[in-house]
Design a protein around this motif. Structure first.
Motif, PDB file in Angstrom:
ATOM      1  N   ARG A   1      34.507 -25.072 -10.437  1.00  0.00           N
ATOM      2  CA  ARG A   1      33.403 -25.289  -9.502  1.00  0.00           C
ATOM      3  C   ARG A   1      32.698 -26.599  -9.860  1.00  0.00           C
ATOM      4  NH1 ARG A   1      30.770 -21.404  -6.423  1.00  0.00           N
ATOM      5  NH2 ARG A   1      31.790 -19.743  -7.600  1.00  0.00           N
ATOM      6  N   GLN A   2      32.482 -27.435  -8.834  1.00  0.00           N
ATOM      7  CA  GLN A   2      31.787 -28.711  -9.009  1.00  0.00           C
ATOM      8  C   GLN A   2      30.796 -28.872  -7.867  1.00  0.00           C
ATOM      9  OE1 GLN A   2      35.514 -31.042  -9.059  1.00  0.00           O
ATOM     10  NE2 GLN A   2      34.978 -31.707 -11.128  1.00  0.00           N
ATOM     11  N   GLY A   3      29.567 -28.399  -8.071  1.00  0.00           N
ATOM     12  CA  GLY A   3      28.569 -28.472  -7.011  1.00  0.00           C
ATOM     13  C   GLY A   3      28.975 -27.617  -5.824  1.00  0.00           C
ATOM     14  N   LYS A   4      29.141 -28.250  -4.667  1.00  0.00           N
ATOM     15  CA  LYS A   4      29.482 -27.527  -3.442  1.00  0.00           C
ATOM     16  C   LYS A   4      30.980 -27.431  -3.222  1.00  0.00           C
ATOM     17  CE  LYS A   4      25.210 -28.725  -1.002  1.00  0.00           C
ATOM     18  NZ  LYS A   4      24.633 -29.365   0.221  1.00  0.00           N
ATOM     19  N   THR A   5      31.775 -27.833  -4.208  1.00  0.00           N
ATOM     20  CA  THR A   5      33.232 -27.771  -4.062  1.00  0.00           C
ATOM     21  C   THR A   5      33.853 -27.070  -5.267  1.00  0.00           C
ATOM     22  OG1 THR A   5      33.671 -29.882  -5.205  1.00  0.00           O
ATOM     23  CG2 THR A   5      33.205 -29.985  -2.838  1.00  0.00           C
ATOM     24  N   VAL A   6      35.105 -26.659  -5.107  1.00  0.00           N
ATOM     25  CA  VAL A   6      35.926 -26.211  -6.228  1.00  0.00           C
ATOM     26  C   VAL A   6      37.220 -27.019  -6.200  1.00  0.00           C
ATOM     27  CG1 VAL A   6      35.016 -23.867  -6.464  1.00  0.00           C
ATOM     28  CG2 VAL A   6      36.882 -24.303  -4.865  1.00  0.00           C
ATOM     29  N   SER A   7      37.706 -27.379  -7.385  1.00  0.00           N
ATOM     30  CA  SER A   7      38.942 -28.156  -7.514  1.00  0.00           C
ATOM     31  C   SER A   7      40.016 -27.281  -8.151  1.00  0.00           C
ATOM     32  CB  SER A   7      38.703 -29.391  -8.385  1.00  0.00           C
ATOM     33  OG  SER A   7      37.742 -30.245  -7.799  1.00  0.00           O
ATOM     34  N   LEU A   8      41.160 -27.228  -7.491  1.00  0.00           N
ATOM     35  CA  LEU A   8      42.299 -26.445  -7.962  1.00  0.00           C
ATOM     36  C   LEU A   8      43.377 -27.399  -8.471  1.00  0.00           C
ATOM     37  CD1 LEU A   8      43.885 -23.670  -8.063  1.00  0.00           C
ATOM     38  CD2 LEU A   8      44.730 -24.276  -5.769  1.00  0.00           C
ATOM     39  N   THR A   9      43.883 -27.134  -9.676  1.00  0.00           N
ATOM     40  CA  THR A   9      44.961 -27.934 -10.252  1.00  0.00           C
ATOM     41  C   THR A   9      46.092 -27.004 -10.659  1.00  0.00           C
ATOM     42  OG1 THR A   9      43.340 -29.518 -11.129  1.00  0.00           O
ATOM     43  CG2 THR A   9      45.576 -29.656 -11.998  1.00  0.00           C
ATOM     44  N   TRP A  10      47.321 -27.381 -10.318  1.00  0.00           N
ATOM     45  CA  TRP A  10      48.464 -26.536 -10.661  1.00  0.00           C
ATOM     46  C   TRP A  10      49.707 -27.389 -10.854  1.00  0.00           C
ATOM     47  CZ3 TRP A  10      46.736 -27.367  -5.802  1.00  0.00           C
ATOM     48  CH2 TRP A  10      47.661 -27.636  -4.785  1.00  0.00           C
ATOM     49  N   THR A  11      50.719 -26.808 -11.500  1.00  0.00           N
ATOM     50  CA  THR A  11      51.996 -27.473 -11.709  1.00  0.00           C
ATOM     51  C   THR A  11      53.107 -26.625 -11.121  1.00  0.00           C
ATOM     52  OG1 THR A  11      51.249 -28.585 -13.732  1.00  0.00           O
ATOM     53  CG2 THR A  11      53.622 -28.359 -13.430  1.00  0.00           C
ATOM     54  N   VAL A  12      53.978 -27.267 -10.354  1.00  0.00           N
ATOM     55  CA  VAL A  12      55.164 -26.610  -9.812  1.00  0.00           C
ATOM     56  C   VAL A  12      56.360 -27.077 -10.629  1.00  0.00           C
ATOM     57  CG1 VAL A  12      56.654 -26.279  -7.814  1.00  0.00           C
ATOM     58  CG2 VAL A  12      54.182 -26.564  -7.494  1.00  0.00           C
ATOM     59  N   THR A  13      57.111 -26.124 -11.177  1.00  0.00           N
ATOM     60  CA  THR A  13      58.318 -26.437 -11.946  1.00  0.00           C
ATOM     61  C   THR A  13      59.518 -25.798 -11.273  1.00  0.00           C
ATOM     62  OG1 THR A  13      57.054 -26.505 -14.020  1.00  0.00           O
ATOM     63  CG2 THR A  13      59.452 -26.298 -14.196  1.00  0.00           C
ATOM     64  N   ALA A  14      60.518 -26.602 -10.953  1.00  0.00           N
ATOM     65  CA  ALA A  14      61.746 -26.058 -10.369  1.00  0.00           C
ATOM     66  C   ALA A  14      62.546 -25.373 -11.464  1.00  0.00           C
ATOM     67  CB  ALA A  14      62.568 -27.178  -9.733  1.00  0.00           C
ATOM     68  N   THR A  15      62.915 -24.128 -11.234  1.00  0.00           N
ATOM     69  CA  THR A  15      63.679 -23.372 -12.242  1.00  0.00           C
ATOM     70  C   THR A  15      65.123 -23.134 -11.819  1.00  0.00           C
ATOM     71  OG1 THR A  15      62.888 -21.281 -11.284  1.00  0.00           O
ATOM     72  CG2 THR A  15      61.612 -22.218 -13.111  1.00  0.00           C
ATOM     73  N   ASP A  16      65.435 -23.409 -10.534  1.00  0.00           N
ATOM     74  CA  ASP A  16      66.808 -23.239 -10.063  1.00  0.00           C
ATOM     75  C   ASP A  16      66.961 -23.973  -8.735  1.00  0.00           C
ATOM     76  OD1 ASP A  16      69.462 -22.210 -10.117  1.00  0.00           O
ATOM     77  OD2 ASP A  16      68.892 -20.672  -8.678  1.00  0.00           O
ATOM     78  N   GLY A  17      68.151 -24.496  -8.474  1.00  0.00           N
ATOM     79  CA  GLY A  17      68.414 -25.139  -7.192  1.00  0.00           C
ATOM     80  C   GLY A  17      67.531 -26.344  -6.966  1.00  0.00           C
ATOM     81  N   LYS A  18      67.106 -26.530  -5.713  1.00  0.00           N
ATOM     82  CA  LYS A  18      66.228 -27.637  -5.344  1.00  0.00           C
ATOM     83  C   LYS A  18      64.983 -27.100  -4.645  1.00  0.00           C
ATOM     84  CE  LYS A  18      69.810 -31.186  -4.886  1.00  0.00           C
ATOM     85  NZ  LYS A  18      70.409 -32.221  -3.989  1.00  0.00           N
ATOM     86  N   VAL A  19      63.846 -27.700  -4.935  1.00  0.00           N
ATOM     87  CA  VAL A  19      62.565 -27.261  -4.378  1.00  0.00           C
ATOM     88  C   VAL A  19      61.973 -28.411  -3.567  1.00  0.00           C
ATOM     89  CG1 VAL A  19      60.244 -26.429  -4.891  1.00  0.00           C
ATOM     90  CG2 VAL A  19      62.178 -25.669  -6.296  1.00  0.00           C
ATOM     91  N   ASN A  20      61.695 -28.149  -2.300  1.00  0.00           N
ATOM     92  CA  ASN A  20      61.177 -29.171  -1.391  1.00  0.00           C
ATOM     93  C   ASN A  20      59.655 -29.171  -1.398  1.00  0.00           C
ATOM     94  OD1 ASN A  20      60.518 -30.876   0.694  1.00  0.00           O
ATOM     95  ND2 ASN A  20      61.346 -29.598   2.324  1.00  0.00           N
ATOM     96  N   LEU A  21      59.070 -30.067  -2.212  1.00  0.00           N
ATOM     97  CA  LEU A  21      57.627 -30.283  -2.147  1.00  0.00           C
ATOM     98  C   LEU A  21      57.274 -31.383  -1.151  1.00  0.00           C
ATOM     99  CD1 LEU A  21      56.298 -30.101  -5.831  1.00  0.00           C
ATOM    100  CD2 LEU A  21      56.174 -28.368  -4.039  1.00  0.00           C
ATOM    101  N   HIS A  22      58.274 -32.102  -0.695  1.00  0.00           N
ATOM    102  CA  HIS A  22      58.098 -33.221   0.222  1.00  0.00           C
ATOM    103  C   HIS A  22      57.212 -32.829   1.402  1.00  0.00           C
ATOM    104  CE1 HIS A  22      59.173 -36.752   2.584  1.00  0.00           C
ATOM    105  NE2 HIS A  22      59.707 -35.990   3.532  1.00  0.00           N
ATOM    106  N   ASN A  23      57.560 -31.743   2.077  1.00  0.00           N
ATOM    107  CA  ASN A  23      56.707 -31.208   3.139  1.00  0.00           C
ATOM    108  C   ASN A  23      56.615 -29.690   3.079  1.00  0.00           C
ATOM    109  OD1 ASN A  23      59.268 -30.552   4.014  1.00  0.00           O
ATOM    110  ND2 ASN A  23      59.087 -31.514   6.026  1.00  0.00           N
ATOM    111  N   GLY A  24      56.962 -29.120   1.936  1.00  0.00           N
ATOM    112  CA  GLY A  24      56.998 -27.665   1.802  1.00  0.00           C
ATOM    113  C   GLY A  24      55.650 -26.997   1.679  1.00  0.00           C
ATOM    114  N   MET A  25      54.582 -27.769   1.354  1.00  0.00           N
ATOM    115  CA  MET A  25      53.252 -27.186   1.220  1.00  0.00           C
ATOM    116  C   MET A  25      52.260 -27.793   2.205  1.00  0.00           C
ATOM    117  SD  MET A  25      52.584 -26.328  -2.797  1.00  0.00           S
ATOM    118  CE  MET A  25      53.558 -25.039  -3.599  1.00  0.00           C
ATOM    119  N   GLY A  26      52.773 -28.545   3.182  1.00  0.00           N
ATOM    120  CA  GLY A  26      51.912 -29.109   4.210  1.00  0.00           C
ATOM    121  C   GLY A  26      51.785 -28.173   5.395  1.00  0.00           C
ATOM    122  N   ARG A  27      50.975 -28.582   6.365  1.00  0.00           N
ATOM    123  CA  ARG A  27      50.705 -27.730   7.521  1.00  0.00           C
ATOM    124  C   ARG A  27      51.569 -28.085   8.734  1.00  0.00           C
ATOM    125  NH1 ARG A  27      44.402 -26.497   8.183  1.00  0.00           N
ATOM    126  NH2 ARG A  27      45.330 -24.630   9.127  1.00  0.00           N
ATOM    127  N   ALA A  28      52.427 -29.095   8.569  1.00  0.00           N
ATOM    128  CA  ALA A  28      53.333 -29.491   9.646  1.00  0.00           C
ATOM    129  C   ALA A  28      54.520 -30.206   9.027  1.00  0.00           C
ATOM    130  CB  ALA A  28      52.607 -30.391  10.650  1.00  0.00           C
TER     131      ALA A  28
END
Length: 211
Positions: free
Chosen positions: A103-130
């Motif tokens: 929590r930082q004033g009127k906002t909260v900041s989220l930090t995370w790490t994605v680790t590929a454990t098998d195959g291929k993981v598409n972060l290119h547009n896999g977590m966007g809204r379009a």
């Protein structure tokens, strides 16, 4: 060779951190959910579930002129989840480690790490809204007690306003690769000390503590 992706630091003025209506491409903020929708969002933690009912939304809008930077990277894992992933023509498995929800004033900041454990993981547009959204703007926070969903904050009220979050263009993770990401949200009420985090491809991480 193991590749690491880290978020670029950006000083951005926040806007649209209140309760935001509109279609999936609208600005960030919070959405009122029915109790049924909140429960169904929590059930997305099951990897086999593929659909959920869209939450009911209400709207007011607030803004803040303070600058926001990408939060410092922490190393302590406060929540973790593994899941099989699929976006586009790429399929694999990934682990998400949340290292900070601060929590930082009127906002909260989220930090995370994605680790590929098998195959291929598409972060290119896999977590966007379009399909052409190369960010993590579709990550959200869910407060099941107050039945609210918090969307990623944006730098304006127009549909094309940029999110206050990591860009992911070109990030196609192979097994062993990792990417550290962040997103900023409107802060829930002070008495909310834990919240659920919903991520595309991954599901729901429950009861993540807010520091």
């Amino acid at each position: 060779m193991r590749k690491l992706f880290a978020p670029a630091v950006a000083a951005l003025a926040l806007a649209g951190c209140g309760m935001i209506p509109g279609p999936p491409g609208a600005g960030g903020g919070e959405e009122r959910q029915t109790q049924t929708a909140a429960q169904e969002s929590a059930q997305q933690a099951q990897p086999t579930q593929t659909s959920t009912q869209a939450p009911t939304q209400t709207s007011t809008q607030t803004s803040t002129g303070s600058a926001q930077q990408a939060p410092a990277q922490d190393t302590t894992v406060i929540a973790t989840r593994e899941a099989k992933t699929g976006a586009g023509d790429m399929h694999g498995a990934a682990r998400v480690d949340i290292t900070s929800l601060r929590r930082q004033g009127k906002t909260v900041s989220l930090t995370w790490t994605v680790t590929a454990t098998d195959g291929k993981v598409n972060l290119h547009n896999g977590m966007g809204r379009a399909a052409l959204d190369f960010t993590v703007s579709n990550v959200s926070l869910i407060d099941p007690v107050n039945a609210k969903r918090y969307r990623v904050a944006r730098n304006g009220t127009s549909e094309d306003a940029g999110c206050v979050c990591s860009g992911t263009q070109g990030q196609f993770l192979e097994s062993g690769d990792a990417s550290t990401l962040y997103a900023v949200f409107a802060a829930p009420p002070p008495d909310v000390t834990k919240i659920n985090v919903e991520m595309p491809m991954i599901g729901v991480l429950s009861d993540v503590p807010i520091s």
